[in-house]
Design a protein around this motif. Structure first.
Motif, PDB file in Angstrom:
ATOM      1  N   ILE A   1      32.097  33.887  -5.732  1.00  0.00           N
ATOM      2  CA  ILE A   1      33.551  33.688  -5.855  1.00  0.00           C
ATOM      3  C   ILE A   1      33.959  33.703  -7.331  1.00  0.00           C
ATOM      4  N   ILE A   2      33.118  33.128  -8.184  1.00  0.00           N
ATOM      5  CA  ILE A   2      33.402  33.183  -9.633  1.00  0.00           C
ATOM      6  C   ILE A   2      33.374  34.643 -10.104  1.00  0.00           C
ATOM      7  N   GLY A   3      32.431  35.411  -9.565  1.00  0.00           N
ATOM      8  CA  GLY A   3      32.370  36.844  -9.884  1.00  0.00           C
ATOM      9  C   GLY A   3      33.668  37.536  -9.523  1.00  0.00           C
ATOM     10  N   PHE A   4      34.230  37.158  -8.389  1.00  0.00           N
ATOM     11  CA  PHE A   4      35.520  37.709  -7.946  1.00  0.00           C
ATOM     12  C   PHE A   4      36.606  37.403  -8.979  1.00  0.00           C
ATOM     13  N   ALA A   5      36.597  36.162  -9.461  1.00  0.00           N
ATOM     14  CA  ALA A   5      37.596  35.768 -10.464  1.00  0.00           C
ATOM     15  C   ALA A   5      37.427  36.596 -11.740  1.00  0.00           C
ATOM     16  N   LEU A   6      36.175  36.813 -12.150  1.00  0.00           N
ATOM     17  CA  LEU A   6      35.924  37.610 -13.363  1.00  0.00           C
ATOM     18  C   LEU A   6      36.434  39.038 -13.187  1.00  0.00           C
ATOM     19  N   ILE A   7      36.220  39.580 -11.983  1.00  0.00           N
ATOM     20  CA  ILE A   7      36.672  40.954 -11.717  1.00  0.00           C
ATOM     21  C   ILE A   7      38.196  41.024 -11.780  1.00  0.00           C
ATOM     22  N   VAL A   8      38.853  40.031 -11.211  1.00  0.00           N
ATOM     23  CA  VAL A   8      40.319  40.015 -11.239  1.00  0.00           C
ATOM     24  C   VAL A   8      40.824  39.919 -12.684  1.00  0.00           C
ATOM     25  N   ILE A   9      40.180  39.057 -13.484  1.00  0.00           N
ATOM     26  CA  ILE A   9      40.598  38.923 -14.894  1.00  0.00           C
ATOM     27  C   ILE A   9      40.370  40.245 -15.623  1.00  0.00           C
ATOM     28  N   SER A  10      39.217  40.840 -15.375  1.00  0.00           N
ATOM     29  CA  SER A  10      38.905  42.119 -16.026  1.00  0.00           C
ATOM     30  C   SER A  10      39.894  43.194 -15.597  1.00  0.00           C
ATOM     31  N   PHE A  11      40.250  43.173 -14.309  1.00  0.00           N
ATOM     32  CA  PHE A  11      41.182  44.174 -13.778  1.00  0.00           C
ATOM     33  C   PHE A  11      42.578  44.002 -14.375  1.00  0.00           C
ATOM     34  N   LEU A  12      43.042  42.762 -14.381  1.00  0.00           N
ATOM     35  CA  LEU A  12      44.411  42.521 -14.873  1.00  0.00           C
ATOM     36  C   LEU A  12      44.451  42.420 -16.397  1.00  0.00           C
ATOM     37  N   GLY A  13      43.272  42.407 -17.019  1.00  0.00           N
ATOM     38  CA  GLY A  13      43.204  42.310 -18.481  1.00  0.00           C
ATOM     39  C   GLY A  13      44.012  43.387 -19.175  1.00  0.00           C
TER      40      GLY A  13
END
Lengths: 270, 482
Positions: free
Chosen positions: A247-259
């Motif tokens: 789930i933390i990985g999911f959060a990192l992906i979202v941050i990277s995506f919206l970065g």
């Protein structure tokens, strides 16, 4: 702005995914198989419309629809949808829809908030076959990581109950879904997001690596999953820890995506 | 110390540190403004003197080029080298050679086990006789499997496992057969190749970082740009920006020649984005372009009277006076702005891009001179002249400067080799699913144990199927003869 066919298809698929999520939830709470079947049918129709929407956008724009954040999110969510159908066909566990469909909906909600204008002309930097390799593999990989996150949520929802009940699969089964998704996503992410991206960057920008915020974000995501896999081989970070970390990985992906929206850099395509 | 460095725990710790510092640097690049003019004042105003000191000492404005981040990268490199050097032999050998178990006790550590006594095994035939009874019936009255019979039984086991994709090898000693059956063994080689690839990529990256060079040079038609430290130069033959009907940039292309010291053209080609030119050890890339904010080559202006939509088009060069036919007027194009804006000090170009191109013209007649602006994309904003003539801007040729990036990276081939190795390694890791079955067989029975290194549930299912299939295969051993 007049909606093109792809946008209409996007919204239809969105509402159907939402309906399937509600039905999956009812199925999980009431345990009536018929509701589960209707949820799966609804999800499958939504996926067909989703696919049609991507195809329509491809036809209208005259290039594969991966050039904007909206299109990327569309592809990433499509991968989640396909992954769910594959998992369903393989393991026959409709209850997975309770967690996979909301993950998909979250990605679609992000997509819905992004500009959807079709750019028929790709900017010069994107006119390369590496663009399709890089973006497609990265989207598929991130879709797989998001499926792992869905599995992580289900694992935590299952709680401490041991054994197998009628609906929720056993923990080791869910753990395998998480593990499989990560092990499918990792090589694709490494090859697609990092390697293909670096080779393309060398051709387009003259440097394999520029510490661009998006590049750094990808490196952070990659290191995270590298860590996860190494710990898995050591026999650590399994079970609940793996679920939380997916789930933390999911959060990192979202941050990277919206970065893109606030970090800028070479990857500032909206 | 040596054991610590090559330990799995240390490797994981270093990856964790690299992850943490990378994530920290990722956030910092947003929080701390990069190298900009008046940087110190910005930092001081934002955080005060203490934080300014910290930002400067730790290089937080450029975290990925600081000593502390490089130290972590160096540590990662050392661990990678240490792990590969200490493990390559065992990893590679494991791909080609599998060791049977030393003793039955070793098998008890495995996740899945099958214990089979020959006495428990039943034939498929109706009388369902005991295996040993059957063997006794066929080969003589012996209570246990004789060494010769054991080979027959092992032949069945081996054949069954090979049929399921396992590679079987055995040792036989003192009436005991020890065997190992492995499938997907190339996974180990993939693992080795992937780590080796990452190491090579790191080396290539370091070589490029230390000895690579890059610079962007701007030039317009006819300019000669130096090519690094070589005796060659780049002659800009031309530059063109191709626009779509919707005025989006479709492509920008430089026509260039590489010339030697006496001006001989060695190579003449076009360079586009994504299509660089490789010459000597240099990559010459189409990086960017800009428009000269004052100069232009020519402008085409239409003039007409009385609402005549056709009119006449005249081509004007900078400051060239042109008499308008049928009018007692002389027109002169005075100034060009690629991105017209009005500021406190009058018109200026906001960017060096053709977002709102406009030219300033001067009309001179008997009543004096009048000046005004003509806009290419927004003609409704054209200046109105107190004269019986209407003017509009048809086209304008700005002076473009092409931005050519000249870079050399001596580590690029190393890096590409690393990417190739790591990609093949990942493909092997992805395709091959390593499973290992180890068994010990003696005159009394068989112990088979297995471990799946990838999918636990799937391997459990596979082991159950293998166990059941093996029992069936052994039951078939005498079925046909009975």
């Amino acid at each position: 702005m007049v909606n093109t066919a792809d946008i209409d298809l996007f919204w239809w698929s969105f509402w159907l995914y939402l309906a399937s999520f509600i039905l999956f939830t009812l199925f999980a709470s009431l345990g009536k198989r018929r509701i589960g079947v209707v949820a799966v049918v609804s999800f499958a129709i939504a996926l067909v419309l989703h696919t049609a929407g991507i195809a329509a956008r491809w036809i209208i724009s005259t290039h594969p629809p991966f050039s904007t954040m909206y299109e990327y999110a569309l592809t990433m969510s499509w991968v989640i949808g396909v992954a769910f159908i594959v998992i369903l066909a393989r393991f026959r566990r409709m209850v997975l829809g309770v967690v996979i469909s909301p993950v998909l909906i979250v990605v679609l909600v992000m997509a819905s908030l992004l500009p959807k204008e079709i750019a028929k002309q790709l900017m010069p930097a994107l006119q390369s076959y590496w663009f399709y390799i890089h973006v497609t593999l990265a989207a598929v990989a991130e879709g797989a990581f998001l499926v792992a996150a869905g599995g992580g949520i289900l694992y935590l929802m299952r709680g401490g109950r041991r054994g197998e009940d009628d609906l929720v699969p056993p923990r080791d089964f869910i753990e395998e879904i998480i593990s499989r998704s990560i092990r499918i996503g990792y090589p694709l992410f490494t090859i697609g997001a990092l390697f293909a991206g670096a080779i393309w960057a060398q051709r387009a920008w003259g440097s394999f690596w520029s510490w661009d915020p998006k590049e750094t974000g990808s490196l952070v995501v990659w290191l995270f999953y590298t860590l996860l896999l190494h710990q898995d081989i050591r026999g650590k970070w399994r079970g609940g820890a793996l679920a939380v970390l997916s789930i933390i990985g999911f959060a990192l992906i979202v941050i990277s995506f919206l970065g893109n929206l606030f970090f800028g850099g070479f990857h500032a395509y909206i | 110390m040596r054991r610590s460095i090559i330990s799995y725990r240390f490797a994981v710790t270093v990856i964790a540190i690299l992850f943490g510092t990378s994530a920290f640097g990722w956030i910092l690049t947003e929080l701390v403004p990069p190298d900009v003019p008046y940087q110190r004042e910005i930092y001081r105003a934002r955080w005060g003197d203490t934080w300014l000191w910290l930002v400067e000492r730790l290089g937080l404005h450029d975290p990925f080029h600081t000593f502390w981040y490089r130290a972590v990268l160096a540590l990662f490199f050392i661990v990678l080298v240490a792990c590969l050097v200490s493990r390559w032999r065992s990893i590679v050998l494991r791909t080609f050679r599998s060791e049977p178990p030393d003793e039955a006790r070793e098998l008890s550590k495995r996740d899945h086990r099958l214990h089979l006594s020959w006495r428990e095994l039943k034939w498929k035939s109706r009388d369902r006789r005991d295996v040993l009874d059957e063997l006794e019936y066929r080969y003589g009255p012996e209570k246990r499997l004789a060494p010769g019979r054991m080979d027959v039984v092992f032949g069945v086991i081996s054949s069954f496992l090979r049929g399921r994709g396992f590679r079987v090898s055995k040792t036989k000693e003192g009436g005991v057969i020890r065997f190992v059956a492995v499938a997907g063994r190339w996974r180990y080689f993939g693992n080795f190749l992937f780590h080796l690839g990452i190491l090579v990529i790191t080396v290539g990256g370091m070589v490029g970082s230390f000895w690579g060079e890059t610079e962007i040079l701007y030039g317009t038609d006819g300019d000669i740009l130096p090519l690094g430290g070589t005796p060659y130069a780049i002659l800009v033959d031309g530059f063109d920006v191709i626009m779509t009907d919707q005025m989006a940039v479709k492509e920008y292309i430089s026509n260039v020649s590489i010339i030697d010291t006496v001006g001989n053209r060695l190579v003449t080609t076009t360079i586009e984005v994504n299509k660089p030119l490789r010459f000597d050890r240099y990559d010459i890339l189409q990086s960017s372009y800009y428009v000269d904010e004052e100069a232009f080559r020519w402008a085409r202006v239409r003039y007409s009277s009385g609402g005549n939509p056709v009119g006449t088009v005249v081509r004007l060069e900078p400051d060239e006076a042109f008499s308008l036919e049928g009018f007692p007027l002389v027109i002169r194009a005075k100034r060009f702005l690629p991105d017209f804006k009005i500021g406190p000090n009058g018109p200026y170009s906001e960017t060096p891009n053709m977002h709102n191109p406009a030219i300033e013209v001067e009309l001179e007649g008997e009543g004096g001179a009048q000046e005004g602006w003509l806009f290419l994309y927004y003609p409704r904003f054209n200046s109105r002249f107190d004269l019986p003539v209407q003017l509009s801007l048809v086209d304008v040729a700005p002076v473009y400067f092409t931005g050519l990036q000249i870079s050399t990276n001596p580590g690029s081939m190393v890096l590409l080799a690393g990417i190739a190795a790591a990609t093949i390694g990942l493909a092997l890791l992805y395709i091959f699913n390593y499973r290992c079955l180890k068994g010990v067989m003696d005159a009394e029975g068989l112990i088979l144990a297995g471990t799946g290194y990838r999918w636990k549930v799937s391997f459990r299912e596979e082991f159950e199927k293998v166990s059941a299939g093996l029992v069936d295969a052994l039951s078939d051993l005498g079925g046909g003869d009975a």
